[in-house]
Write a protein that holds these residues in place. Sequence first.
Motif, short mmCIF file in Angstrom:
data_model
loop_
_atom_site.label_atom_id
_atom_site.label_comp_id
_atom_site.label_asym_id
_atom_site.label_seq_id
_atom_site.Cartn_x
_atom_site.Cartn_y
_atom_site.Cartn_z
N ILE A 171 35.73 84.85 72.97
CA ILE A 171 34.56 85.03 73.84
C ILE A 171 34.70 86.31 74.65
O ILE A 171 33.73 87.08 74.81
N THR A 172 35.89 86.59 75.13
CA THR A 172 36.10 87.80 75.94
C THR A 172 35.90 89.06 75.12
O THR A 172 35.28 90.03 75.58
N GLN A 173 36.40 89.07 73.88
CA GLN A 173 36.27 90.28 73.06
C GLN A 173 34.84 90.50 72.60
O GLN A 173 34.36 91.63 72.60
N LEU A 174 34.15 89.44 72.21
CA LEU A 174 32.76 89.61 71.80
C LEU A 174 31.92 90.12 72.97
O LEU A 174 31.11 91.03 72.80
N ASN A 175 32.12 89.49 74.14
CA ASN A 175 31.54 90.00 75.39
C ASN A 175 30.06 90.28 75.28
O ASN A 175 29.54 91.25 75.84
N SER A 176 29.37 89.48 74.51
CA SER A 176 27.93 89.67 74.34
C SER A 176 27.30 88.33 74.06
O SER A 176 27.75 87.60 73.17
N ILE A 177 26.27 87.99 74.85
CA ILE A 177 25.57 86.73 74.63
C ILE A 177 24.96 86.71 73.24
O ILE A 177 25.02 85.70 72.53
N ASN A 178 24.37 87.83 72.82
CA ASN A 178 23.72 87.89 71.50
C ASN A 178 24.72 87.71 70.38
O ASN A 178 24.44 87.04 69.38
N HIS A 179 25.91 88.29 70.53
CA HIS A 179 26.92 88.17 69.47
C HIS A 179 27.43 86.74 69.35
O HIS A 179 27.64 86.22 68.24
N ILE A 180 27.64 86.08 70.48
CA ILE A 180 28.09 84.68 70.45
C ILE A 180 27.01 83.80 69.82
O ILE A 180 27.30 82.92 69.00
N ASN A 181 25.75 84.03 70.21
CA ASN A 181 24.66 83.26 69.63
C ASN A 181 24.55 83.49 68.13
O ASN A 181 24.30 82.57 67.36
N LEU A 182 24.74 84.74 67.71
CA LEU A 182 24.68 85.05 66.27
C LEU A 182 25.77 84.31 65.52
O LEU A 182 25.54 83.76 64.43
N PHE A 183 26.97 84.29 66.08
CA PHE A 183 28.07 83.58 65.42
C PHE A 183 27.77 82.09 65.32
O PHE A 183 27.99 81.45 64.28
N LEU A 184 27.24 81.50 66.40
CA LEU A 184 26.95 80.08 66.38
C LEU A 184 25.85 79.72 65.40
O LEU A 184 25.92 78.71 64.70
N THR A 185 24.81 80.55 65.32
CA THR A 185 23.70 80.22 64.42
C THR A 185 24.06 80.35 62.96
O THR A 185 23.39 79.76 62.11
N GLU A 186 25.12 81.09 62.62
CA GLU A 186 25.52 81.23 61.22
C GLU A 186 26.54 80.18 60.77
O GLU A 186 26.98 80.20 59.63
N LEU A 187 26.93 79.29 61.68
CA LEU A 187 27.95 78.30 61.30
C LEU A 187 27.43 77.37 60.21
O LEU A 187 26.28 76.92 60.25
N LYS A 188 28.29 77.09 59.24
CA LYS A 188 28.00 76.17 58.16
C LYS A 188 29.23 75.29 57.92
O LYS A 188 30.34 75.66 58.27
N GLU A 189 28.99 74.15 57.28
CA GLU A 189 30.11 73.28 56.92
C GLU A 189 30.93 73.85 55.78
O GLU A 189 32.08 73.50 55.58
N GLU A 190 30.34 74.74 55.02
CA GLU A 190 31.04 75.32 53.86
C GLU A 190 32.25 76.13 54.30
O GLU A 190 32.18 76.90 55.27
N ASP A 191 33.35 75.98 53.59
CA ASP A 191 34.55 76.77 53.82
C ASP A 191 34.45 78.05 53.00
O ASP A 191 34.60 78.04 51.78
N THR A 192 34.18 79.15 53.66
CA THR A 192 33.95 80.41 52.94
C THR A 192 35.21 80.91 52.25
O THR A 192 35.12 81.69 51.31
N THR A 193 36.39 80.49 52.70
CA THR A 193 37.62 80.94 52.04
C THR A 193 37.87 80.20 50.73
O THR A 193 38.79 80.55 49.99
N SER A 194 37.07 79.18 50.47
CA SER A 194 37.18 78.47 49.19
C SER A 194 36.05 78.82 48.24
O SER A 194 36.19 78.62 47.03
#
Length: 1261
Positions: free
Chosen positions: A721-744
């Motif tokens: 949270i400290t490094q992102l330091n942007s409300i928009n960036h945190i919201n963008l990360f949250l809205t892209e969350l999926k149950e899918e494991d992208t490393t698989s």
Amino acid sequence: MRNLKLLKSLRSSELQGPGSPQCFAVRADTGSLLVASHYSITEYDPRTGQVVTEASLTAEGFLPEDGSGVVVGLQDLAELESACLATAGGDVVLFNLNTCQLECFGSVDSGLTSMSWSPDEELVVLTTGQETIIMMTKDFEPITEVGIHQDDFGEGKFITVGWGKKETQFHGSEGKQAAQRKVQVSPAAVWDDRRPRVTWRGDGQLFAVSAICLQTGARKVRVWNREGVLQATSEPINGLEQALCWKPSGSLIASTQRHPNKHSVVFMEKNGLLHGDFTLPFSKDQSKVKDLLWNSDSTILAVWLEDILQKDCLWMVGNYHWYLKQSLDFGRDSQKAPACVCWDPERPLRLHVMTRSWTSITYDWGYTTERSPGLDAADNANVAVIDGDKILVTTFRQCVVPPPMCSFELQLASPVNQVTFLCQPQRTNQLAALTSDGQISVYSQGGLYNVSLKLLEGIVTVLQEEPLALRQLLWLEDELFVGVSCGLLPTSSTILMLRSSQDEKYGVKYSVKNHVKSITLQKKICYFLHFCVDCPKPSVEDWRDSSGCSINFPVPCVQTALCSISGEECLLGLTDRSHLYAGDTELASNISSFAVCNDFLLITTHSHTCRCLQLSMLSVKGLQAALASDGGQNDETLRRVERGSRIVTVVPQDTRVILQMPRGNLETVHHRALLLAQLRKWLDSLRFRDAFECMRKLRINLNFIYDHNPKIFLENIETVITQLNSINHINLFLTELKEEDTTSSMYPRPESSPVQIQPVPGQKKVDVVCDALRSTMESMDPNRFFLPILTAHVKKTVPELEIALQKVHELRVNPPEAPGAVSAEEALKYLLFLVNVNDLYDHSLGTYDFDLVLMVAEKSQKDPKEYLPFLNMLKSLEPNYQRYTIDKHLKRYRKALHHLSKCGEEHFLEALQLVKEQKLYSEALRLYTTDSPHYKALSCAYAQHLVEQQQAEQAGLLLWRCREPAGALQAFASSSSWRNAICVAQQIPLPPDQLALLARDLAEKLTEQRRYSEAALLLDQYAKDCEEAILALITGAVWEEALRLIYMHNRQDITETNLKPTINKRRGSIETKQKQFTAFLEAQVATFTRHRARLAVVREQKEKARLDMLDCPDAELYSEASSVMTGSKYSHSNSRISSRSSKNRRKAERKKLSLKEGSPMEDRALMYALGEIITTVDKMRVHNLLKALVLFQFDKQAEKLQLAYEEALQTMEAAVPEVWPEGLQNSQAPLTGPNTTANSIMASFQQQQRPAASQQGQLNV
């Protein structure tokens, strides 16, 4: 952005003869040289220095003995194994290369001025002293003879329709008088030899002739077809010179033109019109162009200059710009000047030069991209392009500049031959240039971001007696250069060490020819040598690998690179035939370019792909296998690129790869493998902001931030949270969350990296991340992170909209005073952006908070006339009924029922109706006490529903418990639940006659259901009718029970009247059944024996294959899933089979178990089949049949069946330890199988060996 690099040169001066060479040709089949002089013709092999054949032209009278004769043409005829030459005296002579005989096939009285053969050697064109053209076949049969000078334009004459006239065109500032101006053509230069020049197009369909016009004295070009018919005549060109050469690809004819202020090479189309030019970097009077020569693949144009300095210049074109790539300066000595120059017909990049002193020099060129070494992040990814006396430098770390533009230019005093960069960390941006006059100029960079270079004081001068005496220049240290020059022998080389002192500039030469075995032309083998610079005396040693074996390339390579593969130093080489080698191992055969950057090998292929492979993760065999594979879905090492793309450079410690297209333009790509490797480094080092910015820019799924290492992410939530330091960036990360494991799925992990385990098992990923971020943001600054907190609530698997709305409502009631805090209006507006307004309105209504509902409704597009009356109506209702109305409106029927149950007696009928409509019987029964009338009413309604659903027995139980015996009895009777029905009947109680009647009805239903024993029980005990009971048992073949009742009730008469007749009728069926049982048993035993024998064979084959695999040095490349193990051609991949249902999974498993011989899982299929046979035999009901056979005196049949069954059981019991050995039963994982790996096989094998070793030790003791 490629340069020409001299790979090797072969200089031979053993050939000597009278006069000087006049014509020159190369034999395509042997590589020897054909040289014609004033006196003789000679075939000479420069590799051995031997004269192969020779014949005198003066002795046969073809040339005068005083040496004044001239040979105007020489051509090698491979099909005839001869050489054809033409003399100025008019003779056409054929020199047989096998017999060394000269034969004259014709003579022209007026003499010959030139001879030119077509590329297919089917036609020959001769120009005579009478200014005519003679065309003949390869057998010297004349086809036609026409004059060179024609008044007609030719068959390709332009057609003018009027509106395209030159007089009507716009001429700019020159005005209309330009339309009437005639082109003034001056006569040819004084030094022009005034001889015609003939050149053929590559396909042999057209040829061009440049000759002096009789009227103007200037040169004019005419194009003729294969039949000798004039096609076109060039437009008047002032200053056109004698050089003429048709590009083999057929598009352009090259010549030279002298302008008043410049000297240029011009190009003409086949219709005679000019089409482009480029200016030679010399003044118009400085030199003359003796000839132009295209190489065989039309990529290089050689310009032969002759004047005070003798030069050969090699030009290349890219993005419509002509670059001077190499300049061969032969000096002022006339004896060292070239007498003949030609390209090799077979090797496009081989140039042959014959000097006037009979010295032959062969230059082998190769394409190279001069890029900085890229040892660290300070490297600017410099690429240097040679353009005559300028170096065009582009720094790709700062910008991508398409050629011919560049970041900056370096101007030198002489043409540049080679460029090299300093091989020292943090100083790789410094470069040095070797010019044609033998000087090495060194340039240094002012700073990391200052791209301008300045010339250092130290300049090394290399003394060279011939052009390009130094090649393969390498800048090792500040004042130390290493290069290679020709040795004393034609097939040897000399390594030079060049230093610059403070007092004077000099070159220190260390000749190590006794140790150098670098190139042997005859064997075509390239050896690797170590050149030790740090030793007191420089030495050269064979390059050996870790095992002490010498390393060499099978064929010479034009590009090499040093790298580390699995920690072992290795040299990669690319041949001119697109073969890539690692030492003597061929990796691939379709490679167009490659580059090594950090730990990655990047290649482009002729199949238009770019591969990026991590060398530390692969062995040489693994690298070979990876390049041979086509790549699967989501393969990060592979990406498609434009046709003909080549790698220019890779930005060090970055993700950018610079590619150049065939037409010359550049393209920057971020290769997925480089990108993911860099992202993994950033995430491992907790540089979340750098990773986020890169992923957002390059459209990488942001789930990768968490999926890469969930444990580290959750442990460093505050850092994220400290490094992102942007409300928009945190919201963008949250809205892209999926149950899918992208490393698989999208970004698979490297094979060597461990699989990350979810830190919170049993919980969904989205919920874990949302809760972790939300709790951390609430503890840090809930006012500042209010919007991301709302996003965390909304994004959960089950959106917490009520909580989010409640937080917004609290914000509205108690607005925060902290700076930067959002208002309730902004928060609600953002929430409406995340959620559909209608859904949000419904959820707000579900909170039963009308202030919150009004707040949402005001921000929506709803009409107040619609929702205000509804809200006012709700406010007027009693609280529980109000909530019931809201829940029913929102279709939350369970909640509605709960609230309605609290509204009192007057609303029970409404509740009962709701229960019936929505089938909420179970929920309703929980809301009322069991002794209440409401509970009884609900139970009756539920029972009626169960009866309608064909569940009468459950309905009867429900009615029985709520004291409704009549209904329960009816329900039990309809469901044939006779025990419950009898109990209820006796509880009522029913009179004996009605009870007997009930028992008969139930017995009738049981008989229909073939439940004869139960029907007999009812008839005997409750209906008191023993005869009907015995008859029911006889009908059902229940002989023992029927006999018991006969003798208990003393009704032996039924034995004679009913029992024996029925038995006699069934004797035939029982005997038939016995035969069927016996035949079935025999078939099962035969099948069992066959499967057992086949299983033993399959296990023996697999054991042998397993041992062979473990003994193989390349065992890691194989698994049992491959056909190498089983000899099967079938694949057992079921990746397309859905796993959504257990039925589909079982079906997929059955498909794998094929009994076909050679199938991958035949052993498992056989074991499964054997188990099924044992289960089937065990379930056979032989006991009852044997008793019936004995009872009815079928003793022989009973004995036969019993023996067959006993033998079957013994056979199967004896086979169990063999089919299912104890080790197989106790092992946790099979030794082999489709899901095993090489490591698991080796582990299993070692575990099996340990018990054997311990047993052997015990025996020895």
